[in-house]
Design a protein around this motif. Structure first.
Motif, PDB file in Angstrom:
ATOM      1  N   VAL A 169       3.133   7.009   2.037  1.00 30.82           N
ATOM      2  CA  VAL A 169       3.096   5.977   3.173  1.00 30.82           C
ATOM      3  C   VAL A 169       4.546   6.169   4.216  1.00 30.82           C
ATOM      4  N   GLY A 170       5.611   6.268   3.822  1.00 34.45           N
ATOM      5  CA  GLY A 170       6.754   6.214   4.800  1.00 34.45           C
ATOM      6  C   GLY A 170       7.822   5.270   4.170  1.00 34.45           C
ATOM      7  N   PRO A 171       8.966   5.428   4.842  1.00 36.06           N
ATOM      8  CA  PRO A 171       9.889   4.498   4.160  1.00 36.06           C
ATOM      9  C   PRO A 171       9.734   3.043   4.064  1.00 36.06           C
ATOM     10  N   ALA A 172      10.155   2.321   2.909  1.00 40.96           N
ATOM     11  CA  ALA A 172       9.899   1.265   2.695  1.00 40.96           C
ATOM     12  C   ALA A 172      10.365   0.204   3.720  1.00 40.96           C
ATOM     13  N   ALA A 173      11.541   0.884   4.500  1.00 40.58           N
ATOM     14  CA  ALA A 173      11.952  -0.338   5.355  1.00 40.58           C
ATOM     15  C   ALA A 173      11.021  -0.075   6.665  1.00 40.58           C
ATOM     16  N   SER A 174      10.265   0.819   6.672  1.00 41.39           N
ATOM     17  CA  SER A 174       9.332   0.631   7.852  1.00 41.39           C
ATOM     18  C   SER A 174       8.010  -0.399   7.674  1.00 41.39           C
ATOM     19  N   LEU A 175       7.853  -1.151   6.421  1.00 42.64           N
ATOM     20  CA  LEU A 175       6.820  -1.917   6.401  1.00 42.64           C
ATOM     21  C   LEU A 175       7.299  -3.392   6.537  1.00 42.64           C
ATOM     22  N   PRO A 176       6.806  -3.991   7.906  1.00 47.82           N
ATOM     23  CA  PRO A 176       7.597  -5.196   8.004  1.00 47.82           C
ATOM     24  C   PRO A 176       7.539  -6.194   6.950  1.00 47.82           C
ATOM     25  N   ASN A 177       8.455  -7.018   6.856  1.00 46.05           N
ATOM     26  CA  ASN A 177       8.637  -7.945   5.506  1.00 46.05           C
ATOM     27  C   ASN A 177       7.779  -9.243   5.866  1.00 46.05           C
ATOM     28  N   ASP A 178       7.141  -9.729   4.881  1.00 46.31           N
ATOM     29  CA  ASP A 178       6.337 -10.984   5.064  1.00 46.31           C
ATOM     30  C   ASP A 178       5.091 -10.622   5.975  1.00 46.31           C
ATOM     31  N   GLU A 179       4.547  -9.510   5.857  1.00 46.90           N
ATOM     32  CA  GLU A 179       3.542  -9.085   6.853  1.00 46.90           C
ATOM     33  C   GLU A 179       2.741  -7.971   5.646  1.00 46.90           C
ATOM     34  N   LEU A 180       1.432  -7.829   6.478  1.00 45.56           N
ATOM     35  CA  LEU A 180       0.585  -6.917   5.750  1.00 45.56           C
ATOM     36  C   LEU A 180       0.271  -5.630   6.801  1.00 45.56           C
ATOM     37  N   THR A 181       0.045  -4.615   6.304  1.00 46.16           N
ATOM     38  CA  THR A 181      -0.139  -3.361   7.102  1.00 46.16           C
ATOM     39  C   THR A 181      -1.358  -2.730   6.684  1.00 46.16           C
ATOM     40  N   ALA A 182      -2.185  -2.361   7.707  1.00 45.87           N
ATOM     41  CA  ALA A 182      -3.415  -1.593   7.411  1.00 45.87           C
ATOM     42  C   ALA A 182      -3.171  -0.220   7.564  1.00 45.87           C
ATOM     43  N   LEU A 183      -3.867   0.525   6.542  1.00 44.61           N
ATOM     44  CA  LEU A 183      -3.636   2.121   6.668  1.00 44.61           C
ATOM     45  C   LEU A 183      -4.768   2.887   6.386  1.00 44.61           C
ATOM     46  N   SER A 184      -4.828   4.100   6.813  1.00 46.26           N
ATOM     47  CA  SER A 184      -5.884   4.997   6.636  1.00 46.26           C
ATOM     48  C   SER A 184      -5.127   6.057   5.832  1.00 46.26           C
ATOM     49  N   LEU A 185      -5.570   6.428   4.688  1.00 46.59           N
ATOM     50  CA  LEU A 185      -4.857   7.508   3.977  1.00 46.59           C
ATOM     51  C   LEU A 185      -5.809   8.410   3.536  1.00 46.59           C
ATOM     52  N   SER A 186      -5.294   9.880   3.674  1.00 46.33           N
ATOM     53  CA  SER A 186      -5.963  11.067   2.824  1.00 46.33           C
ATOM     54  C   SER A 186      -5.144  11.694   1.999  1.00 46.33           C
ATOM     55  N   ALA A 187      -5.899  11.866   0.664  1.00 47.45           N
ATOM     56  CA  ALA A 187      -5.111  12.680  -0.279  1.00 47.45           C
ATOM     57  C   ALA A 187      -5.372  14.209   0.125  1.00 47.45           C
ATOM     58  N   GLN A 188      -4.483  15.094  -0.636  1.00 48.61           N
ATOM     59  CA  GLN A 188      -4.480  16.299  -0.938  1.00 48.61           C
ATOM     60  C   GLN A 188      -5.898  17.027  -1.060  1.00 48.61           C
ATOM     61  N   SER A 189      -6.546  16.242  -1.828  1.00 47.63           N
ATOM     62  CA  SER A 189      -8.015  16.553  -2.612  1.00 47.63           C
ATOM     63  C   SER A 189      -9.135  16.208  -1.599  1.00 47.63           C
ATOM     64  N   GLY A 190      -8.822  15.786  -0.417  1.00 49.54           N
ATOM     65  CA  GLY A 190      -9.694  15.266   0.525  1.00 49.54           C
ATOM     66  C   GLY A 190     -10.406  13.853   0.317  1.00 49.54           C
TER      67      GLY A 190
END
Length: 303
Positions: A200-221
């Motif tokens: 996802v990235g560095p833990a420090a990049s996730l804002p504290n006391d907030e939620l972050t929406a992400l779209s992730l794709s695994a190597q398997s597709g």
């Protein structure tokens, strides 16, 4: 007045009388339907005759029950008779025996259960103590923001109004059923991507006391829409779907003080760190395996 004898069916003792209760019930229904065709004065006379006959029957049955209860030998026979469904029905119709509060309350719940089930919910009566019915709400309630609203509107009024011994209703919490993530699924091998892990990235990049929406794709597709909740630097990952109707939680309200996450669509409330639904006990956000390794956040979306 001539006596009418009902012969016992062949193969049964002489004192056995076969009674077709369905036919008798139909005769009663037909007679009641015929009363509707009478004029008002005739119906009033018929109703009075019916009430008088029922009063005579009740008086006779009460006398029989009282005499049998007073006699030790007859009391056992009386209890056996009351256990007979037909006799119990007859005595119940004349209000000589009444169902116990639990039985009565469950019969009332049968009348409201279809409405609850149409909203994806249900109610279970656990016990009755000191006039209070303790119930447990199961499932979710479609379109409701709080399960207690459904309970109060459909269950409490029915129980209090229809069961004289019940004066109030209390809701028992369901046992929590959090998503259990196997320890094996949290291990990161030498090649995380091949095991379904996505950085996802560095833990420090996730804002504290907030939620972050992400779209992730695994190597398997495999792909996954997720949210990462950072509640006081405690990270949790969930599939981006409310357990109610599967709607996205991008704009969910994160309440750090109460530790809750509330769906913006219908107000379903969850424990921010476990995903347990607090609105509809038994519902649960799907938790995703999350690891922080050397300051980097990894989420497993595939195998």
């Amino acid at each position: 007045m001539s006596a009418t004898t009902v012969a016992a069916p062949t193969g049964q003792p002489p004192d056995a009388i076969a009674v077709d209760f369905e036919s008798l019930a139909k005769r009663v229904d037909d007679a009641m339907a015929a009363l509707e065709s009478l004029d008002e004065s005739a119906r009033a006379v018929a109703d009075e005759v019916k009430a008088a006959v029922e009063a005579i029957h009740r008086a006779g049955l009460v006398t029989i029950v009282q005499r049998m209860r007073a006699d030790e030998a007859a009391r056992a026979v009386l209890f056996d008779l009351v256990d007979d469904p037909v006799v119990h029905l007859l005595l119940s119709l004349h209000e000589i025996v009444r169902p116990d509060p639990m039985t009565h309350a469950n019969r009332v719940l049968v009348t409201v259960r279809p409405q609850l089930q149409s909203h994806g919910g249900d109610v279970t009566l656990v016990r009755i103590e000191d006039g209070i019915a303790f119930v447990r709400l199961d499932g979710a309630c479609n379109g409701c923001s709080m399960s207690s609203v459904t309970l109060r509107n459909l269950v409490e009024s029915a129980l209090v109004e229809d069961v004289p011994s019940i004066t109030g209703v209390e809701v028992l919490p369901n046992e929590p059923s959090p998503t259990l993530i196997p320890l094996e699924s949290l291990r990161i091998g030498p090649d995380p991507a091949s095991e379904g892990w996505v950085k996802v990235g560095p833990a420090a990049s996730l804002p504290n006391d907030e939620l972050t929406a992400l779209s992730l794709s695994a190597q398997s597709g495999q792909q996954a829409e997720i949210i990462v909740v950072n509640a006081g630097q405690r990270l949790s990952a969930y599939r981006n779907e409310c357990a109610h109707q599967g709607l996205p939680l991008d704009n969910a309200v994160l309440d750090i003080d109460n530790g809750t996450l509330t769906c913006p669509w219908h107000g379903f409330c969850y424990d921010a760190t476990s995903g347990e639904c607090l609105t509809a006990p038994g519902a649960q956000l799907e938790q995703m395996p999350l690891r922080v390794d050397s300051g980097e956040v990894w989420v497993r979306v595939g195998t």
